[in-house]
Write an enzyme that holds these catalytic residues in place. Structure first.
Site, PDB file in Angstrom:
ATOM      1  N   GLY A   1       0.816  -1.235   0.119  1.00  0.00           N
ATOM      2  CA  GLY A   1       0.118  -0.062   0.186  1.00  0.00           C
ATOM      3  C   GLY A   1       0.875   1.198  -0.083  1.00  0.00           C
ATOM      4  N   SER A   2       0.404   2.290   0.805  1.00  0.00           N
ATOM      5  CA  SER A   2       1.082   3.700   0.453  1.00  0.00           C
ATOM      6  C   SER A   2       2.387   3.799   1.243  1.00  0.00           C
ATOM      7  CB  SER A   2       0.260   4.743   0.941  1.00  0.00           C
ATOM      8  OG  SER A   2      -1.041   4.821   0.247  1.00  0.00           O
ATOM      9  N   VAL A   3       2.715   2.916   1.996  1.00  0.00           N
ATOM     10  CA  VAL A   3       4.242   3.215   2.518  1.00  0.00           C
ATOM     11  C   VAL A   3       5.246   2.893   1.415  1.00  0.00           C
ATOM     12  CG1 VAL A   3       3.771   2.252   4.869  1.00  0.00           C
ATOM     13  CG2 VAL A   3       4.324   0.536   3.185  1.00  0.00           C
TER      14      VAL A   3
END
Length: 570
Positions: free
Chosen positions: A288-290
């Protein structure tokens, strides 16, 4: 008298006696001269035993010489089935002392089918073994052995692993460094007395070599705080599991790593085998966004987007090749820093597509994704980074916000070192003194620009990671949320919440990566679930290590209502 000497029968008896004496003397002389070696060998077989002496396994220490795994003396009781003959009373005492079945004793009693060795009981307390040996049971013998003991119980259990009953490492560090820790067995010849008991008379044929000690980079104190926060996060969020890794931002040394729930390696009977897995290394998932800070680094490096560009976000979704990418936030437009701060999938896609999926994929590979870390932990999963000859827009977009690739938590922590070291990647290390030299991956300018963006992602207006902020310190980080995949697509209402942070960001000392699997009690966004765990740990770590804070505020104090983190699960 003369009549006796002239008696023929007496003469015959004397002659026979002398003849037998001569024959016996000749036989004795023959045996002593010509069969000496054979007879000596047979005698030794009946009065000596060759005994393998077990080496003491090396101790595992943390970085400050606190013992994490030690070997304690125990006794092994064994029998020669051809000699083993306890009385009924002795058998009853064996059953009572050693907690063994009567059938086992019966099976071993006077079983002379050529078997000269069988275990009666292992890992016996030495005092109890002495008490048992005082029963003077024929054919019963004692041998010194060792038992592995973990003084800190369940703490660091999945990392240390454990040994089997023969003191061979079968999980974790115990398995990784089994050869160094094991040592080599010795061989001794010991003499039996008339009662078939071993005497102290010993001839060493091969000396025993103890195992070597091992010093880990782990800080037991910091490990305690990580595990405490993880356990609290696991319980409060009613999650399936929670994992974290804390590293030295400058050296890559692993200071703490843990997975909850854990287990006690000192009492493994009946425990769930699923708990032994060190999820920091073994579990891979879409991050995801990491992953967005790395995608933004690729965008800045490619220099195809103006660094001051303003990206149109409204109406909050983007259609590509029949797919719809959505943001939870209601932003109309964002600059590049705003895309990271607000974790905009739409904005990230719009700047990634002109950059190209190949550029992002290549950077992710250079950062170590899709490859083993330098630890080579047993069971480590390397994950995947997609490599395509032709990149579609939707493939580029999904990669840029953390889908279509898989990573483990250790890889994430390692990759974030580029933002703490002017673009240099620092390999992880678990053994003290085995750090590797850094390798430059991105330019210092790009690394520091993205670091500033991650500071805003924690302390800027509308930041998704604001729950990771620590008063008095500059913190950089990125939260992420990803849906869990299954064979038929993505699971319904199954998520992983993640956060990776750097503290303090103005003078990096620590990097911590956290993942909470399937939180169910208080939502599932990384900023709400994983970021508070980071904060709780780093507040303690910065205090314990006496790391100075930053007096002035980096950004004006902005108080915003706690809103859902922008969607990371397109």
């Amino acid at each position: 008298m003369s009549s006796l000497t002239t008696n023929p029968r007496f003469t015959i008896v004397i002659a026979i006696f002398c003849s037998l004496s001569l024959v016996l003397a000749a036989k004795i002389t023959y045996l002593m001269v010509f069969s000496h070696e054979f007879l000596s060998s047979e005698g030794r077989k009946r009065s000596t035993r060759l005994i393998e002496t077990a080496p003491v396994r090396g101790t595992i220490f943390d970085r400050f010489n606190q013992p994490l795994a030690v070997s304690t003396p125990v006794s092994t009781l064994w029998v020669n089935p051809g000699q083993f003959a306890p009385t009924n009373q002795q058998s009853a005492l064996l059953i009572d002392y050693l907690d063994i079945d009567a059938s086992r004793i019966k099976k071993l009693t006077l079983n002379d089918r050529g078997k000269a060795f069988a275990y009666l009981a292992r890992r016996v307390n030495p005092e109890l073994a002495k008490k048992t040996m005082r029963l003077s049971i024929p054919g019963l013998y004692e041998r010194q052995a060792y038992k592995r003991f973990y003084p800190q119980s369940s703490r660091l259990a999945q990392t240390l692993g454990f040994t089997n009953i023969d003191q061979k490492g079968i999980e974790g560090v115990e398995l990784m460094y089994n050869h160094q820790l094991s040592g080599t067995s010795g061989l001794e010849e010991r003499t039996l007395n008339l009662h078939k008991r071993l005497t102290r008379e010993t001839l060493v044929h091969k000396p025993v070599t103890p195992g070597g000690d091992l010093h880990l980079t782990i800080d037991s104190t910091l490990q305690y705080y990580v595990e405490k926060a993880l356990f609290k996060g696991l319980k409060n969020n009613a999650a399936k599991s929670a994992s974290a890794i804390l590293i030295n931002a400058r050296t890559g040394e692993i200071l703490a790593l843990s997975t909850m729930p854990s287990f006690n390696p000192n009492a493994r009977r009946g425990f769930n085998a699923e708990l032994i897995r060190n999820r920091v290394f073994t579990d891979v998932y879409e991050p995801g966004s990491v992953i967005k800070p790395f995608s933004m680094a690729a965008v800045l490096t490619a220099n195809v987007i103006d660094k001051d560009a303003i990206i149109q976000i409204a109406p909050g979704f983007l259609k590509i090749n029949g797919y719809t990418i959505r943001d939870v936030g209601r932003d109309h437009q964002l600059d590049l820093a705003g895309i990271i701060r607000r974790s905009s999938n739409v904005g990230m896609s719009k700047v990634a597509i002109p950059t190209g999926g190949a550029v992002i994929s290549r950077l992710l590979t250079d950062l170590g994704f899709g490859n083993n870390t330098a630890i080579y932990f047993p069971g480590e999963s390397i994950g995947t980074v997609p490599v395509k000859r032709v990149w579609s827009d939707i493939a580029t977009a999904s990669l840029s916000y953390g889908y279509s690739l898989s990573v483990n938590l250790a890889q994430l922590a390692q990759a974030y070192t580029v933002f703490a070291n002017d673009g240099d990647l620092i390999s992880l290390s678990l053994i003290k003194g085995k750090s590797q030299p850094p390798r430059n991956v991105i330019s210092p300018e790009v690394a520091n620009t993205v670091l500033d963006m991650m500071i805003q992602a924690v302390d800027g207006p509308g930041a998704g990671g604001k729950r990771a902020a620590i008063k008095g310190y500059v913190i950089a980080g990125k939260s992420g949320t990803s849906r869990k995949a299954s064979s038929g697509g993505y699971k319904s209402n199954k998520y992983r919440a993640m956060f990776v942070g750097i503290a303090p960001a103005n003078a990096p000392e620590f990097i911590m990566a956290v993942v909470v699997d399937e939180p169910t009690a208080h939502g599932y966004f990384g900023g709400a679930i994983a970021a508070p765990i980071f904060k709780e740990v780093l507040e303690d770590v910065l205090r314990i290590r006496n790391i100075p804070g930053h007096e002035s505020e980096v950004f004006p104090a902005v108080h915003v209502s706690l809103e859902p983190e922008p969607s990371d699960s397109a």
